[in-house]
Design an enzyme around this catalytic site. Structure first.
Site, PDB file in Angstrom:
ATOM      1  N   LYS A  14       0.987  -1.011   0.313  1.00 40.75           N
ATOM      2  CA  LYS A  14       0.066  -0.205   0.360  1.00 40.75           C
ATOM      3  C   LYS A  14       1.109   1.546   0.457  1.00 40.75           C
ATOM      4  O   LYS A  14       0.968   1.934  -0.945  1.00 40.75           O
ATOM      5  CB  LYS A  14      -0.467  -0.172   1.495  1.00 40.75           C
ATOM      6  CG  LYS A  14      -1.648   0.639   2.034  1.00 40.75           C
ATOM      7  CD  LYS A  14      -2.795   0.204   2.290  1.00 40.75           C
ATOM      8  CE  LYS A  14      -2.589   0.718   3.518  1.00 40.75           C
ATOM      9  NZ  LYS A  14      -1.676   1.000   4.863  1.00 40.75           N
ATOM     10  N   ARG A  89     -10.676   2.238   7.546  1.00 40.11           N
ATOM     11  CA  ARG A  89     -10.224   0.919   8.202  1.00 40.11           C
ATOM     12  C   ARG A  89     -11.128   0.328   8.433  1.00 40.11           C
ATOM     13  O   ARG A  89     -10.758  -1.243   9.084  1.00 40.11           O
ATOM     14  CB  ARG A  89      -9.059   1.708   9.410  1.00 40.11           C
ATOM     15  CG  ARG A  89      -7.711   0.195   9.202  1.00 40.11           C
ATOM     16  CD  ARG A  89      -6.812   0.191   8.345  1.00 40.11           C
ATOM     17  NE  ARG A  89      -5.907  -0.247   8.779  1.00 40.11           N
ATOM     18  CZ  ARG A  89      -4.366   0.285   8.698  1.00 40.11           C
ATOM     19  NH1 ARG A  89      -4.480   1.282   8.029  1.00 40.11           N
ATOM     20  NH2 ARG A  89      -3.418  -0.228   9.150  1.00 40.11           N
ATOM     21  N   ARG A 128      10.806  -6.152   5.885  1.00 39.63           N
ATOM     22  CA  ARG A 128      11.060  -4.156   4.979  1.00 39.63           C
ATOM     23  C   ARG A 128      10.742  -3.579   5.939  1.00 39.63           C
ATOM     24  O   ARG A 128      11.746  -3.944   6.846  1.00 39.63           O
ATOM     25  CB  ARG A 128       8.759  -3.883   5.443  1.00 39.63           C
ATOM     26  CG  ARG A 128       8.927  -2.823   4.898  1.00 39.63           C
ATOM     27  CD  ARG A 128       7.454  -1.666   5.100  1.00 39.63           C
ATOM     28  NE  ARG A 128       6.402  -2.489   6.254  1.00 39.63           N
ATOM     29  CZ  ARG A 128       4.655  -2.651   6.295  1.00 39.63           C
ATOM     30  NH1 ARG A 128       4.203  -2.209   5.180  1.00 39.63           N
ATOM     31  NH2 ARG A 128       4.779  -2.955   7.216  1.00 39.63           N
ATOM     32  N   ARG A 163      10.107  -1.013  11.212  1.00 36.60           N
ATOM     33  CA  ARG A 163       8.956  -0.227  11.514  1.00 36.60           C
ATOM     34  C   ARG A 163       8.801  -1.220  12.980  1.00 36.60           C
ATOM     35  O   ARG A 163       9.047  -2.481  13.067  1.00 36.60           O
ATOM     36  CB  ARG A 163       7.739  -0.313  11.195  1.00 36.60           C
ATOM     37  CG  ARG A 163       7.168   0.816   9.704  1.00 36.60           C
ATOM     38  CD  ARG A 163       6.064   0.459   9.452  1.00 36.60           C
ATOM     39  NE  ARG A 163       4.903   0.313   9.673  1.00 36.60           N
ATOM     40  CZ  ARG A 163       4.061  -0.103   9.495  1.00 36.60           C
ATOM     41  NH1 ARG A 163       3.636   0.544   7.922  1.00 36.60           N
ATOM     42  NH2 ARG A 163       2.633  -0.340   9.803  1.00 36.60           N
ATOM     43  N   ARG A 174      -2.245  -7.278  13.512  1.00 34.95           N
ATOM     44  CA  ARG A 174      -2.977  -7.134  12.536  1.00 34.95           C
ATOM     45  C   ARG A 174      -3.273  -7.346  11.192  1.00 34.95           C
ATOM     46  O   ARG A 174      -4.273  -6.768  11.285  1.00 34.95           O
ATOM     47  CB  ARG A 174      -1.824  -5.844  11.627  1.00 34.95           C
ATOM     48  CG  ARG A 174      -1.021  -4.780  13.140  1.00 34.95           C
ATOM     49  CD  ARG A 174       0.060  -4.449  12.447  1.00 34.95           C
ATOM     50  NE  ARG A 174       0.272  -3.730  11.114  1.00 34.95           N
ATOM     51  CZ  ARG A 174       1.850  -3.240   9.899  1.00 34.95           C
ATOM     52  NH1 ARG A 174       2.530  -4.300  10.045  1.00 34.95           N
ATOM     53  NH2 ARG A 174       1.331  -2.812   9.383  1.00 34.95           N
TER      54      ARG A 174
HETATM   55  P1  AMP Z   1      -0.469   1.527   8.778  1.00 34.38           P
HETATM   56  O1  AMP Z   1       0.423   2.349   7.872  1.00 34.38           O
HETATM   57  O2  AMP Z   1      -1.327   2.061   7.246  1.00 34.38           O
HETATM   58  O3  AMP Z   1       0.359  -0.180   8.059  1.00 34.38           O
HETATM   59  O4  AMP Z   1      -0.914   1.755   9.726  1.00 34.38           O
HETATM   60  C1  AMP Z   1       0.205   1.468  10.928  1.00 34.38           C
HETATM   61  C2  AMP Z   1      -0.744   1.249  12.412  1.00 34.38           C
HETATM   62  O5  AMP Z   1      -1.460   2.733  12.250  1.00 34.38           O
HETATM   63  C3  AMP Z   1      -2.320   0.173  12.322  1.00 34.38           C
HETATM   64  O6  AMP Z   1      -1.648  -0.991  12.639  1.00 34.38           O
HETATM   65  C4  AMP Z   1      -3.012   0.883  13.202  1.00 34.38           C
HETATM   66  O7  AMP Z   1      -2.609   1.187  14.121  1.00 34.38           O
HETATM   67  C5  AMP Z   1      -2.815   2.508  13.047  1.00 34.38           C
HETATM   68  N1  AMP Z   1      -3.253   3.015  12.135  1.00 34.38           N
HETATM   69  C6  AMP Z   1      -3.554   2.946  10.621  1.00 34.38           C
HETATM   70  N2  AMP Z   1      -4.464   3.573   9.768  1.00 34.38           N
HETATM   71  C7  AMP Z   1      -5.605   4.023  10.861  1.00 34.38           C
HETATM   72  C8  AMP Z   1      -7.062   3.684  10.585  1.00 34.38           C
HETATM   73  N3  AMP Z   1      -7.261   4.568   9.423  1.00 34.38           N
HETATM   74  N4  AMP Z   1      -7.706   3.576  12.119  1.00 34.38           N
HETATM   75  C9  AMP Z   1      -6.589   3.220  13.248  1.00 34.38           C
HETATM   76  N5  AMP Z   1      -6.097   2.750  13.120  1.00 34.38           N
HETATM   77  C10 AMP Z   1      -4.857   2.941  11.841  1.00 34.38           C
END
Ligand code: AMP
Length: 220
Positions: A14, A89, A128, A163, A174
């Site tokens: 993504k 989400r 990653r 990360r 996740r």
């Molecule tokens: P990502 O970078 O999109 O993989 O997001 C990393 C983490 O951020 C996720 O595992 C959630 O803990 C939090 N997160 C990201 N986007 C959202 C969202 N729209 N709603 C709630 N938590 C989010």
């Protein structure tokens, strides 16, 4: 140009696809993960709560996310479209976002699911690494996504980092969160014939080509 919503399980590509889309179509990239990672730097009560949720692989509260996203979309650079990476989400975020769009007289745009199996996603997570400065994402186990020099960003020369939520344990949580909360958003778009499904298990340039074709048709 229509806005784009990217839905994907963790490590489906993504972030990388968003960056490629930004470069090609000059749309702003709204990554809720990145917005939250910046909020964590404010070492206050909210920052500590966000950090805790992210490190557990759980979602951050809808109210925090929705206010961050709505504020960002109202910035001038988003007037002609944007890329949403990581939002909505869950179904609550989707419903609130739809009401916001109606109020702002904006279109929902193009919804794309990056499809990848659990095993493939898990295999990618441990490789990653990303650049804390320009946000470019690499994968040390994938030939077309590896940095040219180990540990260094090709684009800006910064040291690459891993990360803190890219562990197998957090990945499992996740992925479960994805199935329980985010996949229903994709199912909802599908039920309305508004979902494009893209095979994300293949080389990233081929994934991007599939998306380019979708966007050409949608913006015709
Ligand atoms: P990502 O970078 O999109 O993989 O997001 C990393 C983490 O951020 C996720 O595992 C959630 O803990 C939090 N997160 C990201 N986007 C959202 C969202 N729209 N709603 C709630 N938590 C989010």
């Amino acid at each position: 140009m229509k806005s784009i919503i990217l839905i994907a399980p963790p490590s489906a590509g993504k972030g990388t696809i968003s960056k490629m889309l930004c470069e090609k179509y000059h749309l702003p990239h709204i990554s809720t993960g990145d917005l939250l990672r910046s909020a964590v730097e404010n070492d206050d009560e909210q920052g500590n709560y966000i950090k805790q949720q992210m490190n557990l692989g759980k979602l951050v509260s809808d109210d925090i996310i929705i206010s961050l996203v709505e504020k960002r979309i109202l910035d001038n650079d988003c007037a002609n479209g944007y890329i949403l990476d990581g939002f909505p989400r869950n179904l609550t975020q989707l419903k609130k976002y739809e009401s916001f769009l109606i109020n702002e007289n904006k279109d929902l745009g193009v919804n794309i699911l990056l499809d990848i199996s659990y095993e493939q996603a898990k295999g990618r997570i441990l490789g990653r690494v990303s650049c804390p400065k320009c946000g470019t994402v690499y994968n040390i186990y994938t030939s077309d996504a590896r940095p040219k020099v180990f540990g260094i960003c090709d684009k800006c020369g910064s040291d690459l980092i891993r990360r803190s939520d890219d562990t197998e344990e957090v990945f499992k949580e996740r992925y479960a969160t994805y199935l329980n909360e985010t996949k229903p958003v994709a199912d909802y778009f599908k039920s309305q014939n508004r979902l494009h499904v893209v095979d994300s298990s293949i080389e990233i340039s081929k994934v991007f080509e599939q998306i380019e074709r979708i966007l050409e048709k949608e913006n015709d």
